[in-house]
Design an enzyme around this catalytic site. Structure first.
Site, PDB file in Angstrom:
ATOM      1  CG  HIS A  52      33.002  50.843  34.938  1.00 29.53           C
ATOM      2  ND1 HIS A  52      33.444  49.993  33.949  1.00 29.53           N
ATOM      3  CD2 HIS A  52      32.242  50.089  35.759  1.00 29.53           C
ATOM      4  CE1 HIS A  52      32.964  48.791  34.159  1.00 29.53           C
ATOM      5  NE2 HIS A  52      32.235  48.813  35.260  1.00 29.53           N
ATOM      6  NE  ARG A  86      41.336  44.525  31.582  1.00 29.72           N
ATOM      7  CZ  ARG A  86      40.594  43.419  31.657  1.00 29.72           C
ATOM      8  NH1 ARG A  86      39.305  43.505  31.877  1.00 29.72           N
ATOM      9  NH2 ARG A  86      41.142  42.239  31.517  1.00 29.72           N
ATOM     10  CD  GLU A 107      33.186  42.473  47.345  1.00 31.36           C
ATOM     11  OE1 GLU A 107      34.113  43.126  47.864  1.00 31.36           O
ATOM     12  OE2 GLU A 107      32.701  42.738  46.230  1.00 31.36           O
ATOM     13  CG  HIS A 142      30.712  41.028  40.055  1.00 25.70           C
ATOM     14  ND1 HIS A 142      30.067  40.868  38.857  1.00 25.70           N
ATOM     15  CD2 HIS A 142      32.016  41.204  39.763  1.00 25.70           C
ATOM     16  CE1 HIS A 142      30.955  40.933  37.883  1.00 25.70           C
ATOM     17  NE2 HIS A 142      32.151  41.142  38.395  1.00 25.70           N
TER      18      HIS A 142
HETATM   19  N1  PXP Z   1      33.324  43.544  43.946  1.00 27.37           N
HETATM   20  C1  PXP Z   1      34.316  42.935  43.243  1.00 27.37           C
HETATM   21  C2  PXP Z   1      35.220  42.018  43.989  1.00 27.37           C
HETATM   22  C3  PXP Z   1      34.494  43.187  41.869  1.00 27.37           C
HETATM   23  O1  PXP Z   1      35.473  42.564  41.194  1.00 27.37           O
HETATM   24  C4  PXP Z   1      33.639  44.110  41.231  1.00 27.37           C
HETATM   25  C5  PXP Z   1      33.847  44.426  39.776  1.00 27.37           C
HETATM   26  O2  PXP Z   1      35.067  45.030  39.584  1.00 27.37           O
HETATM   27  C6  PXP Z   1      32.638  44.721  41.998  1.00 27.37           C
HETATM   28  C7  PXP Z   1      32.491  44.406  43.338  1.00 27.37           C
HETATM   29  C8  PXP Z   1      31.698  45.717  41.389  1.00 27.37           C
HETATM   30  O3  PXP Z   1      30.936  45.082  40.407  1.00 27.37           O
HETATM   31  P1  PXP Z   1      29.992  45.943  39.470  1.00 27.37           P
HETATM   32  O4  PXP Z   1      30.871  46.857  38.676  1.00 27.37           O
HETATM   33  O5  PXP Z   1      29.306  44.916  38.650  1.00 27.37           O
HETATM   34  O6  PXP Z   1      29.067  46.700  40.380  1.00 27.37           O
END
Ligand code: PXP
Length: 237
Positions: free
Chosen positions: A9, A48, A150, A190
């Site tokens: 981000h 992106r 994961e 996630h």
């Molecule tokens: N793990 C994976 C495999 C992901 O694709 C993401 C999002 O890019 C994350 C963790 C982190 O998710 P969040 O940004 O929702 O904390």
């Protein structure tokens, strides 16, 4: 439990102006200096957010344990073998999605996945497979040779606070237990935030949580006061 911070981000914000700030590499250093155990960056096919130069720079900083998130493609495998991150996390990728939507279908392509994983393991790179918390996917992941999975916590995160929370939590708990029994190390991530992350302690032996959005969002809220104060000082005579 270890903390991996996803810095995608930061790159999204930088790219909005096409310039150099905020700098994902500087952000990664701040994360590590303040307790993060690793940095995750997702080099997407469409670039992106994170760019090739970001991954190259991150891979050269010895204090940073880099977890390269990437799709199962020849292009990405070549990049990983070239820069040799500490680990890769293999994810499904669709161009139109806002973020990674679901886990990898490992069960549906075990041979392809095993071959793909083997090339990375041979280069000394740890491999993690991002999967939904189902018995089928955990069992398939264990057959590929990857050391880690994961678990996709997106459904649990969305259900948090609703009558579906318990059901989604139990899926994670059971998938984690099975994975450990099959000799896998278990990460999760996630959609985790400052509320729903607490229950991750109830899942035995999670190795690392990968968290991005909520941490970067919180940093804007906690850092804005200082940023405004500094600017105000500069323009006040
Ligand atoms: N793990 C994976 C495999 C992901 O694709 C993401 C999002 O890019 C994350 C963790 C982190 O998710 P969040 O940004 O929702 O904390």
């Amino acid at each position: 439990m270890l903390l991996g911070v996803n810095i995608d981000h930061v790159a999204t914000l930088r790219n909005a102006r096409g310039g150099f700030e905020p700098d994902p590499i500087a952000a990664a250093k701040i994360c590590i200096e303040n307790g993060a155990d690793s940095i995750t960056a997702h080099l997407r096919e469409d670039r992106r957010h994170i760019k090739d130069n970001d991954i190259n720079a991150l891979s050269k900083i010895s204090q940073i344990r880099l977890n390269l998130e990437m799709a199962v493609t020849d292009e990405m495998q070549k990049i990983a073998l070239n820069i040799k991150p500490h680990s890769v996390c293999l994810v499904p990728e669709k161009r139109q999605e806002v973020t990674t939507e679901g886990g990898l279908d490992v069960a549906g392509q075990i041979n392809k996945m095993t071959e793909f994983v083997a090339a990375l393991l041979d280069a000394g790179i740890y491999v993690s497979l991002f999967i939904d918390p189902t018995e089928e996917q955990v069992r398939a992941a264990a057959k590929t040779g990857a050391q880690f999975i994961e678990l996709h916590t997106g459904q649990y995160s969305n259900a948090f606070g609703s009558n579906k929370e318990e059901e989604e939590f139990l899926k994670l708990n059971e998938a984690s237990r099975l994975a450990h029994a099959l000799g896998l190390k278990v990460n999760a991530g996630h959609g985790l935030n400052y509320q729903n992350v607490r229950r991750m302690h109830q899942i035995g032996d999670l190795n690392e949580l990968n968290i991005g959005h909520s941490i970067i969002a919180r940093s804007i809220e906690t850092g804005l006061a200082d940023a405004v104060g500094q600017m105000k000082k500069l323009i006040t005579r």
